[in-house]
Design a protein around this motif. Structure first.
Motif, PDB file in Angstrom:
ATOM      1  N   THR A 154      -2.196   1.759  -7.746  1.00 38.86           N
ATOM      2  CA  THR A 154      -1.093   1.008  -7.140  1.00 38.86           C
ATOM      3  C   THR A 154       0.258   1.712  -7.333  1.00 38.86           C
ATOM      4  OG1 THR A 154      -1.041  -0.355  -9.157  1.00 38.86           O
ATOM      5  CG2 THR A 154      -2.149  -1.264  -7.220  1.00 38.86           C
ATOM      6  N   GLY A 155       0.253   2.795  -8.094  1.00 39.79           N
ATOM      7  CA  GLY A 155       1.477   3.587  -8.201  1.00 39.79           C
ATOM      8  C   GLY A 155       1.919   4.147  -6.861  1.00 39.79           C
ATOM      9  N   PHE A 156       0.994   4.285  -5.911  1.00 38.44           N
ATOM     10  CA  PHE A 156       1.361   4.737  -4.574  1.00 38.44           C
ATOM     11  C   PHE A 156       2.203   3.699  -3.838  1.00 38.44           C
ATOM     12  CE2 PHE A 156      -2.322   7.428  -5.455  1.00 38.44           C
ATOM     13  CZ  PHE A 156      -1.853   8.660  -4.996  1.00 38.44           C
ATOM     14  N   ARG A 253      -7.387  -8.100   0.125  1.00 42.89           N
ATOM     15  CA  ARG A 253      -6.838  -9.463   0.083  1.00 42.89           C
ATOM     16  C   ARG A 253      -5.524  -9.450  -0.688  1.00 42.89           C
ATOM     17  NH1 ARG A 253     -12.128 -10.621  -0.914  1.00 42.89           N
ATOM     18  NH2 ARG A 253     -11.809 -11.094  -3.107  1.00 42.89           N
ATOM     19  N   VAL A 254      -4.485  -9.969  -0.031  1.00 37.61           N
ATOM     20  CA  VAL A 254      -3.139  -9.982  -0.602  1.00 37.61           C
ATOM     21  C   VAL A 254      -2.536 -11.369  -0.405  1.00 37.61           C
ATOM     22  CG1 VAL A 254      -0.863  -8.892  -0.604  1.00 37.61           C
ATOM     23  CG2 VAL A 254      -2.880  -7.545   0.029  1.00 37.61           C
ATOM     24  N   TYR A 255      -1.848 -11.854  -1.426  1.00 38.50           N
ATOM     25  CA  TYR A 255      -1.222 -13.185  -1.380  1.00 38.50           C
ATOM     26  C   TYR A 255       0.252 -13.079  -1.756  1.00 38.50           C
ATOM     27  CZ  TYR A 255      -6.110 -14.807  -1.648  1.00 38.50           C
ATOM     28  OH  TYR A 255      -7.449 -15.019  -1.421  1.00 38.50           O
ATOM     29  N   TRP A 256       1.055 -14.034  -1.270  1.00 43.57           N
ATOM     30  CA  TRP A 256       2.451 -14.128  -1.703  1.00 43.57           C
ATOM     31  C   TRP A 256       2.715 -15.519  -2.253  1.00 43.57           C
ATOM     32  CZ3 TRP A 256       6.925 -15.922   1.647  1.00 43.57           C
ATOM     33  CH2 TRP A 256       6.494 -16.765   2.667  1.00 43.57           C
ATOM     34  N   ALA A 334       2.261  -6.782   4.114  1.00 42.32           N
ATOM     35  CA  ALA A 334       0.875  -6.506   4.507  1.00 42.32           C
ATOM     36  C   ALA A 334       0.729  -5.069   4.986  1.00 42.32           C
ATOM     37  CB  ALA A 334       0.434  -7.477   5.592  1.00 42.32           C
ATOM     38  N   GLU A 335       1.713  -4.579   5.746  1.00 41.96           N
ATOM     39  CA  GLU A 335       1.666  -3.214   6.263  1.00 41.96           C
ATOM     40  C   GLU A 335       1.590  -2.188   5.136  1.00 41.96           C
ATOM     41  OE1 GLU A 335       4.228  -1.155   9.689  1.00 41.96           O
ATOM     42  OE2 GLU A 335       5.269  -1.206   7.751  1.00 41.96           O
ATOM     43  N   VAL A 336       2.348  -2.432   4.067  1.00 40.53           N
ATOM     44  CA  VAL A 336       2.334  -1.512   2.922  1.00 40.53           C
ATOM     45  C   VAL A 336       0.938  -1.422   2.325  1.00 40.53           C
ATOM     46  CG1 VAL A 336       3.150  -1.171   0.558  1.00 40.53           C
ATOM     47  CG2 VAL A 336       4.771  -1.789   2.365  1.00 40.53           C
ATOM     48  N   PHE A 337       0.303  -2.554   2.107  1.00 39.96           N
ATOM     49  CA  PHE A 337      -1.027  -2.557   1.484  1.00 39.96           C
ATOM     50  C   PHE A 337      -2.079  -1.924   2.389  1.00 39.96           C
ATOM     51  CE2 PHE A 337       0.965  -5.752  -1.249  1.00 39.96           C
ATOM     52  CZ  PHE A 337       0.479  -5.357  -2.489  1.00 39.96           C
ATOM     53  N   LEU A 338      -1.984  -2.173   3.681  1.00 43.97           N
ATOM     54  CA  LEU A 338      -2.939  -1.567   4.608  1.00 43.97           C
ATOM     55  C   LEU A 338      -2.787  -0.051   4.627  1.00 43.97           C
ATOM     56  CD1 LEU A 338      -2.767  -4.132   7.548  1.00 43.97           C
ATOM     57  CD2 LEU A 338      -4.820  -3.526   6.243  1.00 43.97           C
ATOM     58  N   TYR A 343      -5.698   4.849  -1.079  1.00 41.17           N
ATOM     59  CA  TYR A 343      -5.434   5.516  -2.352  1.00 41.17           C
ATOM     60  C   TYR A 343      -5.983   4.696  -3.527  1.00 41.17           C
ATOM     61  CZ  TYR A 343      -2.177   8.166   0.547  1.00 41.17           C
ATOM     62  OH  TYR A 343      -1.632   8.946   1.541  1.00 41.17           O
ATOM     63  N   ILE A 344      -5.900   3.388  -3.409  1.00 44.26           N
ATOM     64  CA  ILE A 344      -6.434   2.522  -4.461  1.00 44.26           C
ATOM     65  C   ILE A 344      -7.956   2.607  -4.482  1.00 44.26           C
ATOM     66  CG2 ILE A 344      -6.492   0.158  -5.356  1.00 44.26           C
ATOM     67  CD1 ILE A 344      -3.869  -0.358  -3.856  1.00 44.26           C
ATOM     68  N   ILE A 345      -8.562   2.625  -3.297  1.00 48.46           N
ATOM     69  CA  ILE A 345     -10.022   2.756  -3.207  1.00 48.46           C
ATOM     70  C   ILE A 345     -10.476   4.051  -3.864  1.00 48.46           C
ATOM     71  CG2 ILE A 345     -11.954   3.066  -1.614  1.00 48.46           C
ATOM     72  CD1 ILE A 345     -10.463   1.227   0.349  1.00 48.46           C
ATOM     73  N   GLU A 346      -9.755   5.126  -3.622  1.00 47.60           N
ATOM     74  CA  GLU A 346     -10.107   6.419  -4.207  1.00 47.60           C
ATOM     75  C   GLU A 346      -9.973   6.379  -5.728  1.00 47.60           C
ATOM     76  OE1 GLU A 346     -11.473  10.269  -4.319  1.00 47.60           O
ATOM     77  OE2 GLU A 346     -11.376   8.918  -2.579  1.00 47.60           O
TER      78      GLU A 346
END
Length: 530
Positions: A154-156, A253-256, A334-338, A343-346
């Motif tokens: 998540t540093g990315f 999955r992302v929540y606010w 949402a755009e940021v996470f998509l 990178y997180i998956i890797e």
């Protein structure tokens, strides 16, 4: 003769007396013996009473002893079965219960957690720092029930330079220096009216400069276009802090947190503008809180509204509608996470499971005079200390409580981390196959004999892989326990609306299936639509 008769008479009389006396003696009670017998009976009665009392006391003592043992055992078992957590930071004092993580300690204590160390079978690690380098030996073999408040990779998102230089309609244009020096010069020449903030790569220092004043070869900073003509509240510029939780990647999955939003106002009014006075346009540690902004103080303090509510009231009083603004806030995040999910998956490939991780961030945004949204940064381990602003305590503690509920920390089942079979049964009790079954007609007919006949078939039980199934089971739990968190991704849906290919064509296969799963749940219950 007479003498003989006289003697016989005497003997006869003597014999009669003996018989009479014997008879009398037999009828007369033996006072001495009676006294002895009475004494024996009394002693026996006393002994019997003593025995009865002794037995009774023995029974009572045994009952008391059993109760004490039961209480002791209960206390020991209760203490042993309470879930434990530990905290970590290489640079900050996080062990202090009244320090930086005061509200983390308080909320965890209130929901039944006991503070411990890494040497215990802990259920939660709360790390103030990014932990995956220093603590890697501890974190690559986590048990299913153990949770950590960070995701690898998540540093990315939280790295200021990486986020600022991402391509986005919501992020002001930014350039790394000196790598992108030529691009920056070209952009500045084509946008004569643009102003730029020079930001240090690692620190919070921000200065508004003319293009000619910027050091293009520093290597320690980057430049980002400044959002001019900001929307003002009582003349003050502000930023918007939105608490965001990542619970899953692949699928995403992302929540606010909708319960409230952190608004921070510049302490000095924006106009007349002076770039040398940072308090006019930069939010620092000593910002102006909502309850000190004149137009917001009454609805916040006297009427009891939250920071988001009083801002919306103010916006509407100026003839504007904040609804579109909040939609843009969600879209920007949402755009940021998509964009960064890959990178997180890797990074997760170095760990046995992604199910142990969640991430709480705070996204900081600003809006211009037309309420157009701009995303500035995402903060890893956002400040949760109310030492400087005590009224923020409620916001922080409600964010944490809802966070622990959403991510399953609050719903920890005591003792089930030991026996795998019992642990699985406990999870099924909350979320099972029937809870994630969707698209009944399609699965019954279209996909009955061929899992490849339609994308939806990947959600039918015979066709679904175990990884997706487990993720959807967790998604169902998140829905049950999300509290004041709303879903950002997958986005809000409409019931019984056909999903167009345009909406999902850019998504990964797992994100497509999850999107369709939420649409299936939305079709059956409108509460699932948002």
């Amino acid at each position: 003769m007479e003498d003989n008769q006289s003697n016989d008479t005497k003997e006869s009389s003597e014999e009669e007396r003996k018989i009479i006396n014997k008879a009398l003696l037999e009828e007369k009670p033996d006072i001495h013996n009676n006294k002895i017998n009475t004494g024996i009976d009394t002693n026996m009665t006393i002994c019997l009473l003593i025995c009865i009392v002794g037995v009774a006391l023995g029974i009572i003592l045994e009952i008391v002893n059993v109760q004490n043992n039961n209480r002791k055992t209960y206390k020991e078992e209760t203490k042993r079965e309470r879930p434990t957590y530990w905290v970590y930071s290489a640079y900050s004092d996080v062990e202090n219960r009244n320090g930086l993580l005061k509200h983390v300690h308080l909320v965890l204590g209130r929901i039944g957690f006991e503070k411990s160390t890494n040497n215990t079978p802990w259920a939660l690690l709360w790390s103030h720092d990014y932990p995956f380098r220093v603590l890697y030996p501890n974190l690559h073999r986590l048990k299913p029930h153990q949770k950590l408040n960070h995701f690898p990779g998540t540093g990315f998102i939280t790295n200021k330079v990486d986020l600022a230089t991402s391509k986005s309609n919501y992020i002001p244009k930014a350039f790394k220096l000196p790598q992108n020096k030529n691009e920056f010069i070209k952009y500045a020449s084509e946008n004569k009216n643009a102003l730029f903030l020079e930001k240090h790569n690692q620190h919070r220092g921000v200065v508004l400069k003319n293009v000619t004043e910027i050091d293009l070869s520093s290597g320690e900073s980057f430049v980002q276009e400044y959002v001019q003509k900001p929307f003002l509240v009582d003349g003050h510029r502000f930023d918007i802090g939105v608490y965001v939780v990542l619970t899953s990647v692949d699928p995403l999955r992302v929540y606010w947190y909708k319960g409230d939003i952190l608004f921070r106002y510049c302490p000095v009014k924006y106009y007349p503008f002076d770039p040398k006075n940072l308090d006019k346009y930069v939010v620092g540690d000593d910002y102006l809180p909502t309850w000190e902004v004149p137009s917001l103080a009454h609805p916040y303090t006297a009427l009891g509204f939250g920071m988001k509510d009083v801002f919306d009231i103010y916006v509407k009083s100026k003839g504007k509608d904040p609804a579109k603004m909040w939609e843009e806030v969600q879209s920007a995040i949402a755009e940021v996470f998509l964009t960064k999910e890959k990178y997180i998956i890797e990074a997760l490939k170095n760990y046995p499971s992604a199910e142990n991780f969640f991430e709480l961030m705070r996204f900081d945004l600003v809006v211009d005079e037309d309420l157009k949204v701009y995303l500035l940064e995402a903060n890893m381990s956002p400040n949760l200390s109310s030492a400087h602003y005590p009224p923020n305590q409620l916001l922080y503690e409600q964010v944490l409580y809802n966070l622990f509920s959403l991510t399953g920390v609050t719903n920890y089942v005591n003792g089930y981390n030991i026996n795998e079979r019992d642990y699985t049964a406990a999870q099924n009790m909350v979320s099972s196959q029937k809870n994630i079954a969707v698209w009944g007609n399609e699965c019954t007919k279209l996909c009955k004999d061929n899992c490849e006949s339609h994308t939806i078939c990947g959600l039918c039980r015979p066709c679904m892989n175990n990884k997706l199934k487990n993720s959807l089971l967790r998604a169902y739990k998140e829905y049950l326990h999300r509290g004041d968190f709303g879903r950002i991704f997958p986005p809000a849906l409409e019931p019984n609306k056909e999903v167009s290919d345009d909406k999902i064509k850019s998504l990964s296969e797992k994100n497509k299936l999850q999107y369709l799963w939420y649409q299936g749940k939305c079709n059956r219950d409108v509460k699932w639509c948002t």
